[in-house]
Write a protein that holds these residues in place. Structure first.
Motif, mmCIF file in Angstrom:
data_model
loop_
_atom_site.group_PDB
_atom_site.id
_atom_site.type_symbol
_atom_site.label_atom_id
_atom_site.label_comp_id
_atom_site.label_asym_id
_atom_site.label_seq_id
_atom_site.Cartn_x
_atom_site.Cartn_y
_atom_site.Cartn_z
ATOM 1 N N ASN A 288 0.840 -1.204 0.000
ATOM 2 C CA ASN A 288 0.000 0.000 0.000
ATOM 3 C C ASN A 288 0.864 1.239 0.000
ATOM 4 O O ASN A 288 1.794 1.368 0.795
ATOM 5 N N LYS A 289 0.585 2.129 -0.916
ATOM 6 C CA LYS A 289 1.388 3.340 -1.000
ATOM 7 C C LYS A 289 0.469 4.543 -1.093
ATOM 8 O O LYS A 289 -0.608 4.499 -1.666
ATOM 9 N N THR A 290 0.941 5.570 -0.492
ATOM 10 C CA THR A 290 0.209 6.829 -0.622
ATOM 11 C C THR A 290 0.988 7.725 -1.563
ATOM 12 O O THR A 290 2.185 7.930 -1.395
ATOM 13 N N ILE A 291 0.306 8.216 -2.556
ATOM 14 C CA ILE A 291 0.994 9.044 -3.562
ATOM 15 C C ILE A 291 0.520 10.466 -3.393
ATOM 16 O O ILE A 291 -0.685 10.759 -3.451
ATOM 17 N N ALA A 292 1.468 11.317 -3.208
ATOM 18 C CA ALA A 292 1.114 12.727 -2.981
ATOM 19 C C ALA A 292 0.759 13.376 -4.306
ATOM 20 O O ALA A 292 1.362 13.112 -5.342
ATOM 21 N N VAL A 293 -0.224 14.243 -4.250
ATOM 22 C CA VAL A 293 -0.637 14.972 -5.451
ATOM 23 C C VAL A 293 0.122 16.271 -5.495
ATOM 24 O O VAL A 293 0.108 17.053 -4.542
ATOM 25 N N GLN A 294 0.812 16.542 -6.565
ATOM 26 C CA GLN A 294 1.630 17.761 -6.659
ATOM 27 C C GLN A 294 0.802 18.916 -7.225
ATOM 28 O O GLN A 294 -0.077 18.698 -8.067
#
Lengths: 127, 134
Positions: free
Chosen positions: A121-127
């Motif tokens: 599980n990964k959290t991807i930051a929104v730029q």
């Protein structure tokens, strides 16, 4: 209880039985060989277990190898001759952890199932 | 070949685990061979999966009876997927010739193979007859 087969059921149903049985020179007759080596396949919590009847052979006279994703058994001695069997394995078998035991002329091979890798599980930051 | 199908758990039988309880009893005639020796005969019988304490050998006159129970290797939580009519028990009955002395039967179990050696009666063994002087 798991019902997954380690290999295609059709392949297992068409097990390669005796590839070659030769009788070298012997002093006394050996028992009439059966048409196929008796075997049983079980599903276990850890994977699968294969049991093959190989009376008359020592541990040192049995070779188990993996070739092209197939489990190959070869047993040979002067009295019994040579017996070769081959079983196709599926992709779910953890081939690096196979164990075998010979007791009273019965070879038992434990085939563990590959561990499922949990998705990361990964959290991807929104730029 | 003798073959019987019976449920394992009868009134006088207790099954130790689920694998045995679900499995019907299959009695088969084992592969065997006989050969002559200098003093009698040798009988080789394939009994894979059988331990010494599970073999019963009986003789009566010229009849030899061998019964053996195969040790169930399956664990209680194992499930049988397929087999090639693998036996649960073995039974072999032999009628031997009258010149054999069954009381001399010697048995050995090794690598799943039972070997029996039976000698001939003393009077049946070949012997040289000398001619006495007149």
């Amino acid at each position: 209880m798991r019902n997954i087969l380690p290999w295609n059921q059709g392949i297992f149903a068409d097990i390669n039985t005796i590839l070659n049985r030769t009788l070298s020179q012997i002093d006394t007759p050996v028992p009439t060989p059966s048409a196929t080596e008796k075997h049983a396949l079980y599903s276990t919590p850890q994977g699968w277990a294969l049991r093959v009847d190989l009376p008359g052979y020592e541990k040192s006279e049995i070779t188990i190898s993996l070739e092209d994703n197939a489990l190959k058994l070869s047993a040979a001695n002067e009295n019994r001759g040579t017996t070769d069997l081959s079983f196709a394995l599926g992709d779910e078998v953890e081939t690096t952890d196979i164990n075998a035991k010979l007791t009273n002329g019965v070879l038992e091979i434990l085939l563990p199932k590959k561990e499922e890798v949990a998705p990361e599980n990964k959290t991807i930051a929104v730029q | 070949m003798n073959q019987e199908n019976q449920t394992c758990c009868g009134n006088d039988t207790q099954c130790e685990n689920t694998a045995q309880a679900d499995r019907p009893q299959i009695i088969v005639k084992p592969a065997f061979s006989t050969s002559k020796t200098q003093t009698g005969v040798k009988i080789i019988i394939d009994l894979p999966g059988v331990s010494k304490d599970k073999i019963n050998i009986k003789s009566e006159e010229t009849r030899l009876s061998i019964k053996a129970e195969k040790t169930e290797l399956a664990q209680p939580d194992w499930q049988l997927i397929s087999d090639s009519d693998i036996a649960t028990d073995y039974e072999l009955n032999l009628e031997l010739t009258a010149d054999l002395d069954l009381s001399t039967t010697a048995a050995k179990l090794e690598k799943g193979v039972l070997t029996l050696g039976i000698n001939k009666h003393e009077k049946s063994l070949p012997r040289e007859i000398t001619i006495s002087d007149e």
